[in-house]
Motif scaffolding. Structure first.
Motif, PDB file in Angstrom:
ATOM      1  N   ARG A 184       0.016  11.780   0.941  1.00  0.00           N
ATOM      2  CA  ARG A 184      -0.967  12.776   1.414  1.00  0.00           C
ATOM      3  C   ARG A 184      -2.227  12.114   1.964  1.00  0.00           C
ATOM      4  NH1 ARG A 184      -1.165  18.583  -0.530  1.00  0.00           N
ATOM      5  NH2 ARG A 184       1.022  18.989  -0.969  1.00  0.00           N
ATOM      6  N   GLY A 185      -2.058  10.993   2.651  1.00  0.00           N
ATOM      7  CA  GLY A 185      -3.180  10.312   3.288  1.00  0.00           C
ATOM      8  C   GLY A 185      -4.020   9.457   2.353  1.00  0.00           C
ATOM      9  N   HIS A 186      -3.671   9.401   1.079  1.00  0.00           N
ATOM     10  CA  HIS A 186      -4.411   8.586   0.110  1.00  0.00           C
ATOM     11  C   HIS A 186      -3.655   7.299  -0.155  1.00  0.00           C
ATOM     12  CE1 HIS A 186      -7.218  11.810  -0.872  1.00  0.00           C
ATOM     13  NE2 HIS A 186      -6.181  12.627  -0.895  1.00  0.00           N
ATOM     14  N   THR A 211       0.871  -1.179   0.000  1.00  0.00           N
ATOM     15  CA  THR A 211       0.000   0.000   0.000  1.00  0.00           C
ATOM     16  C   THR A 211       0.902   1.222   0.000  1.00  0.00           C
ATOM     17  OG1 THR A 211      -1.710  -1.157   1.236  1.00  0.00           O
ATOM     18  CG2 THR A 211      -1.803   1.247   1.245  1.00  0.00           C
ATOM     19  N   THR A 259       1.099   5.163   0.356  1.00  0.00           N
ATOM     20  CA  THR A 259       0.316   6.264   0.918  1.00  0.00           C
ATOM     21  C   THR A 259       1.033   7.580   0.650  1.00  0.00           C
ATOM     22  OG1 THR A 259      -0.524   4.797   2.636  1.00  0.00           O
ATOM     23  CG2 THR A 259      -0.791   7.160   3.000  1.00  0.00           C
ATOM     24  N   ILE A 311      -2.914   3.757  -2.133  1.00  0.00           N
ATOM     25  CA  ILE A 311      -2.991   3.073  -3.426  1.00  0.00           C
ATOM     26  C   ILE A 311      -2.582   1.631  -3.188  1.00  0.00           C
ATOM     27  CG2 ILE A 311      -1.957   2.888  -5.740  1.00  0.00           C
ATOM     28  CD1 ILE A 311      -3.709   5.325  -5.551  1.00  0.00           C
ATOM     29  N   TRP A 345      -1.100  15.551  -5.273  1.00  0.00           N
ATOM     30  CA  TRP A 345       0.291  15.140  -5.069  1.00  0.00           C
ATOM     31  C   TRP A 345       1.230  16.137  -5.727  1.00  0.00           C
ATOM     32  CZ3 TRP A 345      -0.305   9.320  -6.782  1.00  0.00           C
ATOM     33  CH2 TRP A 345      -1.098   8.654  -5.845  1.00  0.00           C
ATOM     34  N   ASN A 370      -8.033   3.151  -7.363  1.00  0.00           N
ATOM     35  CA  ASN A 370      -7.147   3.124  -6.190  1.00  0.00           C
ATOM     36  C   ASN A 370      -6.076   2.054  -6.305  1.00  0.00           C
ATOM     37  OD1 ASN A 370      -8.419   5.230  -4.789  1.00  0.00           O
ATOM     38  ND2 ASN A 370     -10.031   3.847  -4.146  1.00  0.00           N
ATOM     39  N   ARG A 409      -5.614  14.134  -6.381  1.00  0.00           N
ATOM     40  CA  ARG A 409      -5.225  13.951  -4.981  1.00  0.00           C
ATOM     41  C   ARG A 409      -4.254  15.013  -4.481  1.00  0.00           C
ATOM     42  NH1 ARG A 409      -5.373   7.451  -4.440  1.00  0.00           N
ATOM     43  NH2 ARG A 409      -7.580   7.316  -4.882  1.00  0.00           N
ATOM     44  N   THR A 422      -4.770  10.879 -11.412  1.00  0.00           N
ATOM     45  CA  THR A 422      -4.760  10.560  -9.982  1.00  0.00           C
ATOM     46  C   THR A 422      -3.933  11.572  -9.197  1.00  0.00           C
ATOM     47  OG1 THR A 422      -5.063   8.204 -10.427  1.00  0.00           O
ATOM     48  CG2 THR A 422      -4.181   8.792  -8.257  1.00  0.00           C
TER      49      THR A 422
END
Length: 188
Positions: A68-70, A64, A66, A72, A175, A96, A173, A169
Motif C-alpha cells: 500500500r505504498g509503504h 524493501t 512495499t 519496509i 494493510w 520502518n 498502515r 504496523t
C-alpha cells in the motif's frame, strides 16, 4: 676531566633506568595513533546497528517490502539458522524495519516468539499477496522460563513468505488480506 664527566652524564652511558627520554615526535605520534585507533573503534561500535545489544549482527541480505505504498526495509532470513533465530534476543526493531522469511513452497508455517523482547505483527504472504495477518503477537511475559509452553502461530491460508514488523504496523498502515506485497530486490 670535565669533558669526560659531561660525556658520562649525557645519558648514553648511564644505565637504562636512569635515562630520561627527550620529548620526541615519536611519542606524540604514538599517542595520536592510539587516540585515532580508539576513536575508530568507538565509531565502529556506534555504527554496529540496532542489534548490538543482543550481540546479533544484522543479516547481510536486505530487501524493501512495499505494501500500500509503504516501504519496509527488511533483513532477509534465508538459512535455517537465520530463520530459527529470527528476531530473538533483539531489544527493538525500528518502525520502518522488518524481517522477511522466504520459503520455497507455500505451507501453514508455524512461528513462535522464543526469546522475543517486543510484540510483533506477522504478515503472511503467498505469491505476492497478503493471505493473513497475525496482529499484536505478544512477546513471552517477563520472567517466563524456557520450559513454559510458547504458543505457535499459523496463517489461516498457506504462505510462502512471512514479514515480521513491529506490532501495530499493519493496522496503522491499513494493510489487509489481499493487498499486494512487492520486494525490491525480488526474493526469488
Amino acid at each position: 676531566a670535565a669533558k669526560d664527566s659531561a660525556m658520562a652524564t649525557s645519558g648514553s652511558d648511564l644505565p637504562h633506568h636512569t635515562r630520561r627520554p627527550l620529548p620526541s615526535t615519536r611519542v606524540t605520534s604514538r599517542r595520536a595513533l592510539s587516540a585515532l585507533f580508539l576513536g575508530l573503534c568507538c565509531a565502529a561500535l556506534a555504527m554496529a546497528g540496532r542489534t548490538e545489544e543482543s550481540g546479533q549482527p544484522p543479516l547481510p541480505e536486505r530487501t524493501t517490502v512495499t505494501i500500500r505504498g509503504h516501504g519496509i526495509e527488511a533483513e532477509v532470513a534465508r538459512s535455517a539458522t537465520e530463520q530459527s533465530r529470527g528476531l530473538s534476543g533483539r531489544a527493538r526493531l525500528e518502525p520502518n524495519a522488518g524481517l522477511v522469511f522466504p520459503y520455497a513452497r507455500a505451507g501453514r508455517l508455524g512461528f513462535w516468539m522464543k526469546e522475543m523482547r517486543f510484540d510483533l505483527d506477522l504478515v503472511w504472504i503467498r505469491d505476492g499477496r497478503i493471505v493473513d495477518i497475525s496482529a499484536f503477537v505478544p512477546a513471552p511475559r517477563a520472567g517466563a522460563s524456557m520450559l513454559d509452553a510458547l504458543p505457535t502461530f499459523h496463517p489461516k491460508e498457506p504462505a510462502d513468505t512471512v514479514l515480521e514488523v513491529v506490532a501495530g504496523t499493519a493496522k496503522v498502515r491499513g494493510w489487509q488480506v489481499g493487498d499486494v506485497a512487492t520486494f525490491d530486490p525480488p526474493l526469488r
